[in-house]
Enzyme design. Structure first.
Site, mmCIF file in Angstrom:
data_model
loop_
_atom_site.group_PDB
_atom_site.id
_atom_site.type_symbol
_atom_site.label_atom_id
_atom_site.label_comp_id
_atom_site.label_asym_id
_atom_site.label_seq_id
_atom_site.Cartn_x
_atom_site.Cartn_y
_atom_site.Cartn_z
ATOM 1 N N ARG A 4 0.820 -1.229 0.000
ATOM 2 C CA ARG A 4 0.000 0.000 0.000
ATOM 3 C C ARG A 4 0.847 1.269 0.000
ATOM 4 N NH1 ARG A 4 -2.998 -3.434 3.161
ATOM 5 N NH2 ARG A 4 -4.826 -4.130 2.021
ATOM 6 N N LYS A 31 2.515 11.355 -11.613
ATOM 7 C CA LYS A 31 1.637 10.435 -12.356
ATOM 8 C C LYS A 31 2.422 9.189 -12.706
ATOM 9 C CE LYS A 31 -1.753 12.910 -15.171
ATOM 10 N NZ LYS A 31 -2.115 13.162 -16.573
ATOM 11 N N GLU A 76 8.643 17.175 -25.603
ATOM 12 C CA GLU A 76 7.902 17.595 -24.399
ATOM 13 C C GLU A 76 8.359 18.997 -23.951
ATOM 14 O OE1 GLU A 76 5.334 15.871 -23.318
ATOM 15 O OE2 GLU A 76 5.733 13.710 -23.307
ATOM 16 N N LYS A 91 5.571 22.162 -13.217
ATOM 17 C CA LYS A 91 5.258 22.340 -11.792
ATOM 18 C C LYS A 91 4.007 23.220 -11.609
ATOM 19 C CE LYS A 91 7.038 24.819 -7.781
ATOM 20 N NZ LYS A 91 8.184 25.378 -7.053
ATOM 21 N N GLU A 144 -5.755 16.243 -11.526
ATOM 22 C CA GLU A 144 -6.428 16.459 -12.807
ATOM 23 C C GLU A 144 -7.942 16.431 -12.695
ATOM 24 O OE1 GLU A 144 -4.097 14.778 -15.954
ATOM 25 O OE2 GLU A 144 -5.750 14.859 -17.372
ATOM 26 N N ARG A 153 -3.895 20.558 -14.882
ATOM 27 C CA ARG A 153 -2.753 19.846 -15.448
ATOM 28 C C ARG A 153 -3.137 19.121 -16.736
ATOM 29 N NH1 ARG A 153 -0.064 15.545 -11.487
ATOM 30 N NH2 ARG A 153 1.099 14.947 -13.320
ATOM 31 N N ASN A 168 -1.619 17.815 -21.452
ATOM 32 C CA ASN A 168 -1.918 16.775 -22.445
ATOM 33 C C ASN A 168 -1.978 17.337 -23.859
ATOM 34 O OD1 ASN A 168 -2.155 14.785 -20.469
ATOM 35 N ND2 ASN A 168 -4.290 15.327 -20.074
ATOM 36 N N HIS A 227 -1.541 15.215 -26.882
ATOM 37 C CA HIS A 227 -1.567 13.822 -26.440
ATOM 38 C C HIS A 227 -2.839 13.066 -26.835
ATOM 39 C CE1 HIS A 227 1.991 14.990 -24.346
ATOM 40 N NE2 HIS A 227 2.136 13.824 -23.739
ATOM 41 N N HIS A 234 -1.449 9.848 -28.124
ATOM 42 C CA HIS A 234 -1.688 8.569 -27.436
ATOM 43 C C HIS A 234 -2.445 7.588 -28.336
ATOM 44 C CE1 HIS A 234 -1.216 9.965 -22.963
ATOM 45 N NE2 HIS A 234 -0.071 9.724 -23.569
ATOM 46 N N HIS A 240 7.289 8.084 -27.976
ATOM 47 C CA HIS A 240 6.231 8.902 -27.374
ATOM 48 C C HIS A 240 6.328 10.345 -27.895
ATOM 49 C CE1 HIS A 240 3.373 10.417 -24.491
ATOM 50 N NE2 HIS A 240 4.255 11.296 -24.062
HETATM 51 N N1 LIG Z 1 4.127 10.083 -15.814
HETATM 52 C C1 LIG Z 1 4.115 11.152 -16.567
HETATM 53 O O1 LIG Z 1 3.755 12.239 -16.139
HETATM 54 C C2 LIG Z 1 4.574 11.036 -17.993
HETATM 55 C C3 LIG Z 1 4.802 12.177 -18.750
HETATM 56 C C4 LIG Z 1 5.293 12.043 -20.029
HETATM 57 C C5 LIG Z 1 5.563 10.780 -20.537
HETATM 58 N N2 LIG Z 1 5.327 9.687 -19.782
HETATM 59 C C6 LIG Z 1 5.639 8.345 -20.258
HETATM 60 O O2 LIG Z 1 7.044 8.238 -20.440
HETATM 61 C C7 LIG Z 1 7.278 7.181 -21.363
HETATM 62 C C8 LIG Z 1 8.373 7.566 -22.320
HETATM 63 O O3 LIG Z 1 9.562 7.763 -21.621
HETATM 64 P P1 LIG Z 1 10.993 7.671 -22.341
HETATM 65 O O4 LIG Z 1 10.935 8.441 -23.591
HETATM 66 O O5 LIG Z 1 12.008 7.999 -21.347
HETATM 67 O O6 LIG Z 1 11.033 6.141 -22.809
HETATM 68 P P2 LIG Z 1 11.886 4.879 -22.324
HETATM 69 O O7 LIG Z 1 11.868 4.731 -20.871
HETATM 70 O O8 LIG Z 1 11.382 3.735 -23.138
HETATM 71 O O9 LIG Z 1 13.363 5.234 -22.788
HETATM 72 C C9 LIG Z 1 13.654 5.330 -24.158
HETATM 73 C C10 LIG Z 1 14.845 4.414 -24.532
HETATM 74 O O10 LIG Z 1 16.036 4.950 -23.971
HETATM 75 C C11 LIG Z 1 16.747 3.949 -23.241
HETATM 76 N N3 LIG Z 1 17.538 4.665 -22.235
HETATM 77 C C12 LIG Z 1 17.166 5.173 -21.029
HETATM 78 N N4 LIG Z 1 18.157 5.911 -20.493
HETATM 79 C C13 LIG Z 1 19.208 5.850 -21.355
HETATM 80 C C14 LIG Z 1 20.497 6.428 -21.380
HETATM 81 N N5 LIG Z 1 20.913 7.276 -20.431
HETATM 82 N N6 LIG Z 1 21.308 6.117 -22.416
HETATM 83 C C15 LIG Z 1 20.894 5.315 -23.426
HETATM 84 N N7 LIG Z 1 19.669 4.778 -23.484
HETATM 85 C C16 LIG Z 1 18.824 5.051 -22.458
HETATM 86 C C17 LIG Z 1 15.668 3.031 -22.762
HETATM 87 O O11 LIG Z 1 16.182 1.741 -22.465
HETATM 88 C C18 LIG Z 1 14.724 3.012 -23.963
HETATM 89 O O12 LIG Z 1 15.221 2.110 -24.935
HETATM 90 C C19 LIG Z 1 5.967 6.895 -22.039
HETATM 91 O O13 LIG Z 1 5.466 5.679 -21.570
HETATM 92 C C20 LIG Z 1 5.073 8.021 -21.590
HETATM 93 O O14 LIG Z 1 3.716 7.649 -21.515
HETATM 94 C C21 LIG Z 1 4.847 9.786 -18.519
HETATM 95 ZN ZN LIG Z 2 3.943 13.037 -22.973
#
Ligand SMILES: NC(=O)c1ccc[n+]([C@@H]2O[C@H](COP(=O)([O-])OP(=O)(O)OC[C@H]3O[C@@H](n4cnc5c(N)ncnc54)[C@H](O)[C@@H]3O)[C@@H](O)[C@H]2O)c1
Ligand SMILES: [Zn+2]
Length: 355
Positions: free
Chosen positions: A114, A136, A178, A221, A230, A238, A242, A245, A249, A263
């Site tokens: 939890r 999130k 982003e 922020k 949200e 917030r 999006n 998105h 998405h 993404h």
């Molecule tokens: N929670 C939120 O508020 C929020 C906001 C925006 C996006 N997201 C989510 O984030 C995700 C995308 O994140 P991402 O773009 O980081 O993708 P990811 O985590 O898949 O990383 C992209 C690639 O980079 C590699 N990688 C990571 N660090 C590295 C480094 N230092 N050197 C070399 N390779 C490296 C990973 O293994 C992967 O192959 C999506 O799922 C999206 O929905 C969440």
């Molecule tokens: Zn995003």
């Protein structure tokens, strides 16, 4: 230059540190400050973790990261592994990796026993400017992206821009998407600054990169604080984050979260759709729309995908959790740096305008 941003929500307060060349120092710091830790590590950055003295004695799980890890199956597998370390409520789950690992780790940390502590070391540009901020998390479902998750703030976020040097150009651009999103929704001056300095940021010139990360986080922020969960009550909800998105998405879901689109690439196409819609609804000037397109083109960000008007895309949007009463919550631009949440667009109307 080192920077610190403090984020205070209704129930939590935590700091985000931006410090070049700091990852090993900060990992050692959290290791000595916590009795029990389970590290969740993206395999691609294991080489960094190996620089910690006696790393083999630490509890860690290596994960081969991509959008695919945000699944029910993987949530179960990794949670079981975390539990096998005999954790307790004081355990700190420390994620070292990109946004997919952060989203998965956050969901695990918030549900296991939890709720246990969570610390993030984001290692992609996207996770440093966006996903590690604001609490999130989530995994994907057959019905759509991020449909299962919680709001759960970390205890700290440690950002080291130097770790980005091993990223591919494609992943750097995905994170840049982003950053430009933050500028488009809220800060014209920032957009103009990016227009001048995007090449230095994309080439990871530390001075510009750190500044872009810092500015991006400040914008995120602001929106997080005005509407942490949200609820769409404030005009600075917030949900504005999006922008791009809705279609982004849907495209990712259409392509089954494959590597066809990152993404960032998906939301670039989504931002152009949202910009076009804003223009056709007479909110955004043609001049601003063109300026955005030129910026995208000159930085090799995608503007279009030939499946974007596929009927299936519209079906996916219809199921989106951000919609209510048959209307789509859609973020539109009034100008570069100014946006609002439109709550009364029907999908039919959007389809008609775009087609
Ligand atoms: N929670 C939120 O508020 C929020 C906001 C925006 C996006 N997201 C989510 O984030 C995700 C995308 O994140 P991402 O773009 O980081 O993708 P990811 O985590 O898949 O990383 C992209 C690639 O980079 C590699 N990688 C990571 N660090 C590295 C480094 N230092 N050197 C070399 N390779 C490296 C990973 O293994 C992967 O192959 C999506 O799922 C999206 O929905 C969440
Ligand atoms: Zn995003």
């Amino acid at each position: 230059m080192n920077r610190k941003i403090t984020l205070k929500t209704n129930n939590d307060i935590y700091s985000i540190y931006i410090e070049p060349n700091s990852i090993i120092k900060n990992l050692n710091r959290v290791i000595s400050a916590n009795k029990k830790i389970v590290f969740l590590i993206d395999k691609k950055v294991f080489f960094i973790f190996k620089k910690i003295k006696n790393y083999k004695k630490l509890n860690y799980i290596l994960i081969n990261c991509s959008e695919k890890i945000k699944s029910f199956d993987n949530y179960a597998t990794v949670s079981e592994k975390v539990l096998s370390f005999n954790i307790d409520r004081d355990t700190n789950i420390i994620a070292i990796g990109g946004g997919t690992l952060g989203d998965l780790s956050g969901f695990i940390a918030s549900t296991i026993l939890r709720g246990v502590n969570l610390t993030l070391f984001p290692t992609t540009l996207l996770s440093q400017v966006d996903s590690s901020i604001g609490g999130k998390n989530g995994i994907n479902s057959k019905s759509g992206k991020n449909l299962i998750g919680t709001f759960y703030q970390p205890k700290s976020v440690f950002i080291d821009p130097e770790v980005l040097s091993s990223l591919t150009k494609r992943e750097i651009l995905s994170g840049y998407a982003e950053i430009i999103k933050h500028a488009l929704i809220n800060d014209k001056k920032f957009f103009n600054w990016l227009d001048k300095n995007s090449k230095s940021i994309i080439n990871l010139d530390n001075k510009y990169l750190s500044e872009a990360i810092y500015k991006s986080i400040l914008i995120k922020k602001k929106y997080v604080l005005s509407d942490e969960k949200e609820k769409l009550k404030s005009i600075h909800s917030r949900a504005i984050l999006n922008f791009g998105h809705t279609f982004g998405h849907a495209l990712e879901s259409f392509y089954k979260y494959s590597t066809k689109l990152t993404h960032g690439e998906a939301i670039c196409i989504g931002m152009i759709i949202a910009g076009t819609l804003s223009y056709k609804l007479k909110y955004l000037s043609l001049k601003d729309l063109e300026k955005i397109k030129i910026h995208f083109k000159s930085n090799k960000l995608p503007l279009y995908d030939n499946k974007i008007y596929d009927n299936k895309i519209f079906q996916i949007i219809e199921k989106d959790k951000k919609n209510s009463n048959g209307k789509i919550n859609f973020v539109l631009l009034q100008s570069i740096g100014s946006s609002f949440l439109s709550k009364n667009l029907s999908l039919k109307k959007i389809k008609r305008i775009l087609k």
